[in-house]
Design an enzyme around this catalytic site. Structure first.
Site, PDB file in Angstrom:
ATOM      1  N   CYS A  95       0.850  -1.204   0.000  1.00 19.54           N
ATOM      2  CA  CYS A  95       0.000   0.000   0.000  1.00 19.54           C
ATOM      3  C   CYS A  95       0.879   1.245   0.000  1.00 19.54           C
ATOM      4  O   CYS A  95       0.757   2.091  -0.870  1.00 19.54           O
ATOM      5  CB  CYS A  95      -0.921  -0.007   1.216  1.00 19.54           C
ATOM      6  SG  CYS A  95      -2.104  -1.361   1.244  1.00 19.54           S
ATOM      7  N   SER A 145      -3.217   3.118  -1.699  1.00 15.05           N
ATOM      8  CA  SER A 145      -4.491   2.859  -1.043  1.00 15.05           C
ATOM      9  C   SER A 145      -4.329   3.103   0.446  1.00 15.05           C
ATOM     10  O   SER A 145      -3.303   2.751   1.025  1.00 15.05           O
ATOM     11  CB  SER A 145      -4.913   1.401  -1.296  1.00 15.05           C
ATOM     12  OG  SER A 145      -6.045   1.053  -0.544  1.00 15.05           O
ATOM     13  N   ASN A 146      -5.354   3.717   1.072  1.00 11.19           N
ATOM     14  CA  ASN A 146      -5.255   4.001   2.502  1.00 11.19           C
ATOM     15  C   ASN A 146      -6.615   3.869   3.167  1.00 11.19           C
ATOM     16  O   ASN A 146      -7.561   4.573   2.820  1.00 11.19           O
ATOM     17  CB  ASN A 146      -4.693   5.403   2.725  1.00 11.19           C
ATOM     18  CG  ASN A 146      -4.385   5.692   4.180  1.00 11.19           C
ATOM     19  OD1 ASN A 146      -4.897   6.653   4.738  1.00 11.19           O
ATOM     20  ND2 ASN A 146      -3.543   4.886   4.805  1.00 11.19           N
ATOM     21  N   ASP A 147      -6.704   2.925   4.108  1.00  8.50           N
ATOM     22  CA  ASP A 147      -7.876   2.741   4.955  1.00  8.50           C
ATOM     23  C   ASP A 147      -7.804   3.823   6.027  1.00  8.50           C
ATOM     24  O   ASP A 147      -7.032   3.717   6.978  1.00  8.50           O
ATOM     25  CB  ASP A 147      -7.822   1.333   5.559  1.00  8.50           C
ATOM     26  CG  ASP A 147      -8.978   1.024   6.493  1.00  8.50           C
ATOM     27  OD1 ASP A 147      -9.635   1.963   6.975  1.00  8.50           O
ATOM     28  OD2 ASP A 147      -9.208  -0.172   6.765  1.00  8.50           O
ATOM     29  N   ILE A 169     -12.934   5.390   3.226  1.00  4.41           N
ATOM     30  CA  ILE A 169     -13.553   4.995   4.493  1.00  4.41           C
ATOM     31  C   ILE A 169     -14.519   3.867   4.181  1.00  4.41           C
ATOM     32  O   ILE A 169     -15.409   4.013   3.340  1.00  4.41           O
ATOM     33  CB  ILE A 169     -14.295   6.176   5.143  1.00  4.41           C
ATOM     34  CG1 ILE A 169     -13.323   7.326   5.430  1.00  4.41           C
ATOM     35  CG2 ILE A 169     -14.976   5.727   6.433  1.00  4.41           C
ATOM     36  CD1 ILE A 169     -14.000   8.595   5.942  1.00  4.41           C
TER      37      ILE A 169
END
Length: 282
Positions: free
Chosen positions: A157, A184-186, A225
Site C-alpha cells: 500500500c 491505497s489508505n484505509d 472509508i
C-alpha cells in the site's frame, strides 16, 4: 488541537461529504462474514506535515506509536517479511503457516542491487546518498516490484519514499524532507498509523545523516472509508482534540541499524478513548 488532528478531520469530512461510493461495484475486499466491503473514497489526497513544528500524531484517539515504530523497524531495518519478527499482529491475516507475507515490504528493501558504487539494498543506498550526495534528486525507494507481485500476499500500500534535502536560510544543518506515496489508505484503521511511522522513518534517517527532520508529504491515490467505518469516523471527528505530543529519538544513536523500540520517547500524549474492535476488510 494538533495540526494532524485538523488535517485528519478535514480529510474525513471531505471524503464523507464529497467522496464517491463503490457500493454495488465489483470490489476485492470483504468482511469476515463474507460480504463485500464497500467504501466512500477520494482520489488524490495530499497532506503535508511539518516535523520541525510538531509530531503528527492525532489526539482524537491514541495511535500506538511504539507499535508504529516496531513495524517501520521490521520493514526498513530488519527488512523482514515474517510476522514472527514483528511485535504487533497487524499482518497476521496475510501471513502463511510459516509467518511469511511473501516477497513484500521488507523483503524488497533487503534485495541488493548493482550500483556504480557497488552492491547495496535500497535502504543502504538511501543512507549512502544522503551522506554523500544529499542534493541528489534520485534518492528514493520503490517496493512495488511487478515481477514479484504474484508472490506477495498483499500488494504494498505504502510503496515508495522519495527523500529530498534542503538548506533552510540561517540553518547550519541540512533539512531532510520526504514524499510518501501510497496507492491505497484505509483512513480509519491506517491513516495516522502510516503518517506516524513514516514521520519516524524521516526522523531516523535525518538523525543518522546529521540532518534535521523537515516536511513529510503524504500522497494517497485512493483514500477511503469503509462502509462499516463511517459511523465510527463520524463519532471520532466530533471529539475534542488536544495538543500534539512531544516525540523524540535517543540522540545517541548514529547508526540506522542501532535503533530499537525503546529509543522512541513520547511525552504528554493526551488523547480521546481508543476505538476497540474496528472491523478490518481483507
Amino acid at each position: 488541537m494538533s495540526l494532524a488532528d485538523r488535517i485528519f478531520i478535514d480529510m474525513c469530512r471531505d471524503i464523507i461529504d464529497n467522496g464517491c461510493s463503490t457500493e454495488g461495484e465489483k470490489v476485492r475486499p470483504h468482511w469476515e462474514d463474507g460480504s463485500l466491503a464497500y467504501t466512500v473514497k477520494k482520489f488524490g489526497v495530499v497532506n503535508r506535515y511539518d516535523l520541525s513544528q510538531e509530531f503528527p500524531a492525532i489526539t482524537l484517539r491514541r495511535t500506538g506509536l511504539k507499535s508504529c515504530f516496531d513495524e517501520i523497524l521490521w520493514i526498513w531495518q530488519k527488512k523482514s517479511n515474517n510476522i514472527h519478527d514483528l511485535g504487533p499482529h497487524i499482518w497476521d491475516s496475510w501471513a502463511d503457516e510459516d509467518g511469511s507475507i511473501g516477497k513484500a515490504y521488507g523483503y524488497q528493501l533487503g534485495v541488493k542491487h548493482q550500483y556504480k558504487e557497488g552492491m547495496m539494498d535500497q535502504v543502504d543506498r538511501v543512507i549512502y546518498d544522503l551522506k554523500n550526495n544529499p542534493y541528489s534528486r534520485r534518492i528514493m525507494t520503490n517496493i512495488y516490484v511487478h515481477q514479484d507481485l504474484h508472490q506477495m500476499n498483499l500488494y504494498p500500500c505504502a510503496y515508495s519514499m522519495t527523500f529530498n534535502v534542503t538548506k533552510e536560510p540561517g540553518e547550519e544543518r541540512l533539512t531532510l524532507n520526504a514524499v510518501l506515496n501510497q496507492r491505497s489508505n484505509d483512513v480509519l484503521a491506517a491513516n495516522n498509523w502510516n503518517v506516524c511511522q513514516y514521520a519516524l522513518l524521516v526522523m531516523m534517517m535525518a538523525q543518522v545523516c546529521g540532518m534535521k527532520a523537515g516536511q513529510l508529504l503524504h500522497v494517497i491515490a485512493d483514500a477511503h472509508i469503509y462502509d462499516r467505518h463511517i459511523p465510527l469516523v463520524k463519532e471520532l471527528i466530533s471529539r475534542p482534540a488536544y495538543d500534539a505530543p512531544k516525540v523524540w529519538l535517543n540522540p545517541e544513536i548514529t547508526d540506522f541499524y542501532d535503533f530499537r523500540v525503546e529509543d522512541l520517547h513520547v511525552e504528554n500524549y493526551v488523547t480521546g478513548p481508543q476505538i476497540k474492535n474496528i472491523p478490518i476488510a481483507v
